[in-house]
Design a protein around this motif. Structure first.
Motif, PDB file in Angstrom:
ATOM      1  N   HIS A   1       0.469   5.412   0.364  1.00  0.00           N
ATOM      2  CA  HIS A   1      -0.444   6.456   0.825  1.00  0.00           C
ATOM      3  C   HIS A   1       0.129   7.823   0.457  1.00  0.00           C
ATOM      4  O   HIS A   1       1.282   8.115   0.757  1.00  0.00           O
TER       5      HIS A   1
ATOM      6  N   PRO B   1       0.824  -1.206   0.000  1.00  0.00           N
ATOM      7  CA  PRO B   1       0.000   0.000   0.000  1.00  0.00           C
ATOM      8  C   PRO B   1       0.864   1.264   0.000  1.00  0.00           C
ATOM      9  O   PRO B   1       1.853   1.364   0.721  1.00  0.00           O
TER      10      PRO B   1
ATOM     11  N   ASP C   1      -4.818   6.575  -2.009  1.00  0.00           N
ATOM     12  CA  ASP C   1      -4.169   5.308  -1.713  1.00  0.00           C
ATOM     13  C   ASP C   1      -4.138   4.442  -2.957  1.00  0.00           C
ATOM     14  O   ASP C   1      -5.165   4.235  -3.596  1.00  0.00           O
TER      15      ASP C   1
END
Length: 144
Positions: free
Chosen positions: A91, A89, A103
């Motif tokens: 961000h 992930p 995101d």
């Protein structure tokens, strides 16, 4: 697989994004993603040469992130694994507007290791927060 950990790949990806260093992003990409980017850039350049007064499809550069605005904060989230695929992930945030965030996820794959021995973990795709992806956008952007 040897080489950089998923977290390290995410950190390098953020460094590439924040510095605008596309060569660095390509250096941590699989051959499949690097080839897709190269083909899209070549196609974009041909369109730009043929239509010098028009903005080409990749006129703002390769869309390594979904958001159109530059975010000055890029951080790596907790690594995820699903069906044997590792996801990192990413961000994005804006210090001037903490309520606006984006995101995306890096989908990792493998690339041949040095001198053809073993394999290294690399970024194979960027999965956008809206469900799209970099690899699919590199194709569909020319259909608009």
């Amino acid at each position: 697989m040897r080489g950089l950990s998923p977290t390290q790949l995410g950190e390098v990806f953020c460094m590439a994004y924040l510095s605008g260093d596309e060569d660095l992003a390509l250096a941590i990409s699989t051959p499949v993603l690097a080839t897709a980017v190269a083909h899209a850039v070549a196609r974009n350049d041909a369109i730009a040469r043929a239509n010098p007064d028009d903005k080409p499809p990749l006129g703002d550069g390769v869309p390594w992130m979904l958001a159109p605005d530059y975010a000055s904060i890029c951080t790596v989230g907790e690594i995820e694994t699903k069906d044997g695929i590792v996801y990192v992930p990413i961000h994005y945030a804006f210090p001037d507007d903490p309520n606006v965030t984006y995101d995306d996820k890096l989908e990792l794959g493998s690339a041949p290791g040095p001198y053809g021995y073993g394999s290294l973990r690399r970024v194979d795709n960027v999965l956008y927060g809206d469900g799209g992806s970099l690899q699919s956008l590199l194709v569909s952007i020319f259909d608009q």
